[in-house]
Design a protein around this motif. Structure first.
Motif, PDB file in Angstrom:
ATOM      1  N   GLU A  86     125.923 123.924  -3.895  1.00  0.00           N
ATOM      2  CA  GLU A  86     125.636 124.351  -2.526  1.00  0.00           C
ATOM      3  C   GLU A  86     124.747 123.391  -1.747  1.00  0.00           C
ATOM      4  O   GLU A  86     124.484 123.598  -0.573  1.00  0.00           O
ATOM      5  N   ASP A  87     124.246 122.321  -2.384  1.00  0.00           N
ATOM      6  CA  ASP A  87     123.509 121.294  -1.635  1.00  0.00           C
ATOM      7  C   ASP A  87     124.462 120.628  -0.655  1.00  0.00           C
ATOM      8  O   ASP A  87     125.682 120.675  -0.815  1.00  0.00           O
ATOM      9  N   ILE A  88     123.885 119.979   0.328  1.00  0.00           N
ATOM     10  CA  ILE A  88     124.666 119.179   1.264  1.00  0.00           C
ATOM     11  C   ILE A  88     124.291 117.730   1.019  1.00  0.00           C
ATOM     12  O   ILE A  88     123.106 117.384   0.988  1.00  0.00           O
ATOM     13  N   VAL A  89     125.296 116.890   0.805  1.00  0.00           N
ATOM     14  CA  VAL A  89     125.057 115.463   0.654  1.00  0.00           C
ATOM     15  C   VAL A  89     125.489 114.775   1.938  1.00  0.00           C
ATOM     16  O   VAL A  89     126.446 115.188   2.596  1.00  0.00           O
ATOM     17  N   ILE A  90     124.742 113.730   2.304  1.00  0.00           N
ATOM     18  CA  ILE A  90     125.097 112.904   3.446  1.00  0.00           C
ATOM     19  C   ILE A  90     125.793 111.678   2.884  1.00  0.00           C
ATOM     20  O   ILE A  90     125.242 110.979   2.035  1.00  0.00           O
ATOM     21  N   VAL A  91     127.024 111.449   3.343  1.00  0.00           N
ATOM     22  CA  VAL A  91     127.883 110.420   2.769  1.00  0.00           C
ATOM     23  C   VAL A  91     128.240 109.409   3.851  1.00  0.00           C
ATOM     24  O   VAL A  91     128.759 109.779   4.902  1.00  0.00           O
ATOM     25  N   ASP A  92     127.972 108.134   3.563  1.00  0.00           N
ATOM     26  CA  ASP A  92     128.263 107.052   4.501  1.00  0.00           C
ATOM     27  C   ASP A  92     129.451 106.260   3.966  1.00  0.00           C
ATOM     28  O   ASP A  92     129.379 105.655   2.899  1.00  0.00           O
ATOM     29  N   ARG A  93     130.537 106.248   4.718  1.00  0.00           N
ATOM     30  CA  ARG A  93     131.758 105.572   4.289  1.00  0.00           C
ATOM     31  C   ARG A  93     131.724 104.072   4.558  1.00  0.00           C
ATOM     32  O   ARG A  93     132.603 103.344   4.098  1.00  0.00           O
ATOM     33  N   SER A  94     130.722 103.585   5.297  1.00  0.00           N
ATOM     34  CA  SER A  94     130.685 102.159   5.633  1.00  0.00           C
ATOM     35  C   SER A  94     129.943 101.321   4.591  1.00  0.00           C
ATOM     36  O   SER A  94     129.973 100.103   4.658  1.00  0.00           O
ATOM     37  N   LEU A  95     129.304 101.967   3.635  1.00  0.00           N
ATOM     38  CA  LEU A  95     128.516 101.242   2.644  1.00  0.00           C
ATOM     39  C   LEU A  95     129.380 100.790   1.471  1.00  0.00           C
ATOM     40  O   LEU A  95     130.383 101.423   1.133  1.00  0.00           O
ATOM     41  N   GLU A  96     128.953  99.707   0.842  1.00  0.00           N
ATOM     42  CA  GLU A  96     129.682  99.154  -0.295  1.00  0.00           C
ATOM     43  C   GLU A  96     129.380  99.936  -1.568  1.00  0.00           C
ATOM     44  O   GLU A  96     128.226 100.284  -1.846  1.00  0.00           O
ATOM     45  N   ALA A  97     130.413 100.192  -2.345  1.00  0.00           N
ATOM     46  CA  ALA A  97     130.257 100.868  -3.629  1.00  0.00           C
ATOM     47  C   ALA A  97     129.816  99.849  -4.668  1.00  0.00           C
ATOM     48  O   ALA A  97     130.564  98.936  -4.999  1.00  0.00           O
ATOM     49  N   THR A  98     128.598  99.997  -5.143  1.00  0.00           N
ATOM     50  CA  THR A  98     128.071  99.093  -6.161  1.00  0.00           C
ATOM     51  C   THR A  98     127.622  99.891  -7.377  1.00  0.00           C
ATOM     52  O   THR A  98     127.539 101.124  -7.329  1.00  0.00           O
TER      53      THR A  98
END
Length: 149
Positions: free
Chosen positions: A79-91
C-alpha cells in the motif's frame, strides 16, 4: 515452464503526476533530532513544495501503489506509494519497476557479468535471473517512497 513473477512485487495502481496543483507547507529551518532531545526552535526557513522536492522530471514521473511484501527490507511496504522516474538510467542496485514476461514488478536490479537479476528485499522470495527469452525491460526507477507511519 515459464518463470512468472508472483504478486509479491506487484504494482496495483499507476498515477500520472500533476504539477498543476501547488501545496506549499512551512519548512522549519532546524533538523528534528532523532537521538537526544533538543530545545525547540521557532525558526521558519520558508515553504516547501513537495512537487519541486520529490519530482525532478514531471513529464516522466509516475506514482505507483505497491501490492506486495517483497521489498520490505528496503522500507517499501504493501500500500506504499513509490515515485517512479522513467527518464533515469537503470543501473546496478537501483530499485526498479520492471516488466518481465508481460507483468510489472518492483525489485532491486542487480547486474553481474552481463547478467540481470531481479532481487527481492525479503528472504521469502527467490532471486530471479532474467531469462533472455522472455520480455524484459526496466519501466522506471524508484526515486522516493511514501508510506504512513
Amino acid at each position: 515452464m515459464k518463470n512468472k513473477i508472483k504478486s509479491d512485487g506487484s504494482i496495483t495502481a499507476i498515477y500520472k503526476v500533476s504539477t498543476e496543483s501547488k501545496l506549499s507547507r512551512p519548512l522549519l529551518g532546524t533538523k528534528v533530532p532523532a537521538g537526544f532531545p533538543s530545545p525547540a526552535s521557532d525558526y521558519l526557513e520558508g515553504t516547501l513544495d513537495l512537487n519541486k522536492y520529490l519530482i525532478a522530471h514531471p513529464a516522466s514521473t509516475f506514482f505507483m501503489r505497491v501490492g506486495g511484501d517483497s521489498m520490505i527490507g528496503a522500507g517499501i511496504y504493501p500500500e506504499d506509494i513509490v515515485i517512479v522516474d522513467r527518464s533515469l538510467e537503470a543501473t546496478n542496485n537501483k530499485i526498479v519497476v520492471a516488466v518481465y514476461d508481460g507483468e510489472l514488478t518492483l525489485k532491486r536490479l542487480r547486474i553481474e557479468n552481463d547478467k540481470y537479476y531481479l532481487v527481492s528485499e525479503n528472504d521469502s522470495y527467490p532471486v530471479i535471473e532474467v531469462n533472455k527469452e522472455l520480455d524484459f525491460f526496466v519501466w522506471g526507477i524508484v526515486t522516493f517512497v511514501i508510506h504512513q507511519v
